[in-house]
Design a protein around this motif. Structure first.
Motif, mmCIF file in Angstrom:
data_model
loop_
_atom_site.group_PDB
_atom_site.id
_atom_site.type_symbol
_atom_site.label_atom_id
_atom_site.label_comp_id
_atom_site.label_asym_id
_atom_site.label_seq_id
_atom_site.Cartn_x
_atom_site.Cartn_y
_atom_site.Cartn_z
ATOM 1 N N VAL A 84 -51.838 -33.689 -19.817
ATOM 2 C CA VAL A 84 -51.358 -32.410 -20.356
ATOM 3 C C VAL A 84 -50.383 -32.638 -21.514
ATOM 4 O O VAL A 84 -50.293 -31.815 -22.429
ATOM 5 C CB VAL A 84 -50.764 -31.507 -19.245
ATOM 6 C CG1 VAL A 84 -49.354 -31.911 -18.866
ATOM 7 C CG2 VAL A 84 -50.796 -30.046 -19.654
ATOM 8 N N LEU A 85 -49.705 -33.771 -21.528
ATOM 9 C CA LEU A 85 -48.783 -34.059 -22.649
ATOM 10 C C LEU A 85 -49.541 -34.299 -23.945
ATOM 11 O O LEU A 85 -49.062 -33.956 -25.023
ATOM 12 C CB LEU A 85 -47.907 -35.260 -22.314
ATOM 13 C CG LEU A 85 -46.968 -35.068 -21.124
ATOM 14 C CD1 LEU A 85 -46.155 -36.323 -20.890
ATOM 15 C CD2 LEU A 85 -46.073 -33.858 -21.326
ATOM 16 N N LEU A 120 -43.747 -28.213 -18.155
ATOM 17 C CA LEU A 120 -42.572 -27.373 -17.969
ATOM 18 C C LEU A 120 -41.597 -27.534 -19.124
ATOM 19 O O LEU A 120 -40.901 -26.595 -19.490
ATOM 20 C CB LEU A 120 -41.877 -27.710 -16.648
ATOM 21 C CG LEU A 120 -42.747 -27.587 -15.390
ATOM 22 C CD1 LEU A 120 -41.966 -28.031 -14.166
ATOM 23 C CD2 LEU A 120 -43.252 -26.162 -15.231
ATOM 24 N N ARG A 121 -41.558 -28.765 -19.660
ATOM 25 C CA ARG A 121 -40.707 -29.047 -20.816
ATOM 26 C C ARG A 121 -41.237 -30.285 -21.512
ATOM 27 O O ARG A 121 -41.544 -31.281 -20.873
ATOM 28 C CB ARG A 121 -39.269 -29.292 -20.384
ATOM 29 C CG ARG A 121 -38.370 -29.772 -21.516
ATOM 30 C CD ARG A 121 -36.914 -29.671 -21.155
ATOM 31 N NE ARG A 121 -35.982 -30.323 -22.039
ATOM 32 C CZ ARG A 121 -35.851 -30.149 -23.348
ATOM 33 N NH1 ARG A 121 -36.666 -29.343 -23.974
ATOM 34 N NH2 ARG A 121 -34.941 -30.771 -24.049
ATOM 35 N N VAL A 126 -38.012 -36.642 -23.362
ATOM 36 C CA VAL A 126 -38.331 -36.427 -21.953
ATOM 37 C C VAL A 126 -39.293 -35.255 -21.815
ATOM 38 O O VAL A 126 -39.151 -34.234 -22.479
ATOM 39 C CB VAL A 126 -37.059 -36.163 -21.119
ATOM 40 C CG1 VAL A 126 -37.404 -35.821 -19.674
ATOM 41 C CG2 VAL A 126 -36.129 -37.364 -21.144
ATOM 42 N N ALA A 127 -40.268 -35.433 -20.920
ATOM 43 C CA ALA A 127 -41.215 -34.356 -20.608
ATOM 44 C C ALA A 127 -41.291 -34.206 -19.093
ATOM 45 O O ALA A 127 -41.186 -35.188 -18.356
ATOM 46 C CB ALA A 127 -42.594 -34.672 -21.175
ATOM 47 N N VAL A 128 -41.470 -32.964 -18.646
ATOM 48 C CA VAL A 128 -41.602 -32.679 -17.222
ATOM 49 C C VAL A 128 -42.857 -31.828 -17.031
ATOM 50 O O VAL A 128 -43.062 -30.837 -17.731
ATOM 51 C CB VAL A 128 -40.368 -31.930 -16.662
ATOM 52 C CG1 VAL A 128 -40.536 -31.660 -15.171
ATOM 53 C CG2 VAL A 128 -39.097 -32.720 -16.923
ATOM 54 N N LYS A 149 -41.516 -37.859 -17.515
ATOM 55 C CA LYS A 149 -41.876 -38.994 -18.356
ATOM 56 C C LYS A 149 -40.880 -39.160 -19.495
ATOM 57 O O LYS A 149 -40.377 -38.174 -20.037
ATOM 58 C CB LYS A 149 -43.281 -38.793 -18.946
ATOM 59 C CG LYS A 149 -44.327 -38.702 -17.840
ATOM 60 C CD LYS A 149 -45.680 -39.058 -18.259
ATOM 61 C CE LYS A 149 -45.833 -40.524 -18.475
ATOM 62 N NZ LYS A 149 -47.198 -40.952 -18.586
ATOM 63 N N TYR A 150 -40.613 -40.410 -19.823
ATOM 64 C CA TYR A 150 -39.829 -40.741 -21.006
ATOM 65 C C TYR A 150 -40.811 -40.917 -22.157
ATOM 66 O O TYR A 150 -41.765 -41.690 -22.057
ATOM 67 C CB TYR A 150 -39.031 -42.028 -20.792
ATOM 68 C CG TYR A 150 -38.353 -42.506 -22.051
ATOM 69 C CD1 TYR A 150 -37.192 -41.886 -22.509
ATOM 70 C CD2 TYR A 150 -38.883 -43.542 -22.802
ATOM 71 C CE1 TYR A 150 -36.574 -42.300 -23.671
ATOM 72 C CE2 TYR A 150 -38.272 -43.967 -23.970
ATOM 73 C CZ TYR A 150 -37.122 -43.340 -24.390
ATOM 74 O OH TYR A 150 -36.521 -43.753 -25.558
#
Length: 157
Positions: A84-85, A120-121, A126-128, A149-150
């Protein structure tokens, strides 16, 4: 990275059956583990920050109790959460900082499940992502995961 490339990557499990010797497919590494876990996965919806996938639970992903293995569920949280990122156009999905999975029900062999991932962010570093597993027929939640994730800092050169 375009959405069609992300979809093809997820549905082929990180590999491309047309060229088994290729070191990368569309810039993604081709690995055994991803193909083993994600073989049979279908991407039903893909848009920026959102993936909806489905699959029948295959026998190879069962535990000793004959239902979907917790490790396979966690691996799917990792891989689909990372996928999804890529819908944001990032060149790398980074490295996992934390993966949390809450197991709420069982999914059995040949049972159709939906896997929905939402970003979510997605920040600079940083990703959530939230990933939810549901029984397709009833909508009953099987598991919920959260993946942090970093992200590598992009060079300005």
């Amino acid at each position: 990275m375009d959405l069609e490339t992300v979809k093809k990557y997820l549905e082929k499990g990180g590999g491309d059956n047309d060229d088994e010797n290729a070191p990368t497919i569309h810039g993604f590494p081709s690995r055994f583990f991803e193909n083993f876990i994600m073989q049979g996965l279908r991407v039903d919806l893909i848009e920026k920050g959102h993936l909806l996938c489905s699959m029948k639970v295959p026998p190879r992903l069962l535990n000793a109790g004959n239902f979907l293995h917790g490790g396979a569920t966690a691996s799917l949280v990792d891989m689909i959460g990372s996928g999804v990122l890529y819908t944001y156009g990032v060149s790398s999905s980074g490295v996992s900082v934390e993966i949390n999975v809450t197991y709420l029900d069982s999914a059995y062999v040949d049972e159709e499940i939906e896997i929905e991932a939402r970003a979510l962010r997605v920040g600079k570093t940083v990703a959530v992502v939230s990933v939810e597993f549901r029984k397709k027929e009833t909508g009953k939640i099987v598991a919920q995961g959260r993946h942090t994730k970093y992200l590598p800092v992009q060079s300005k050169m």
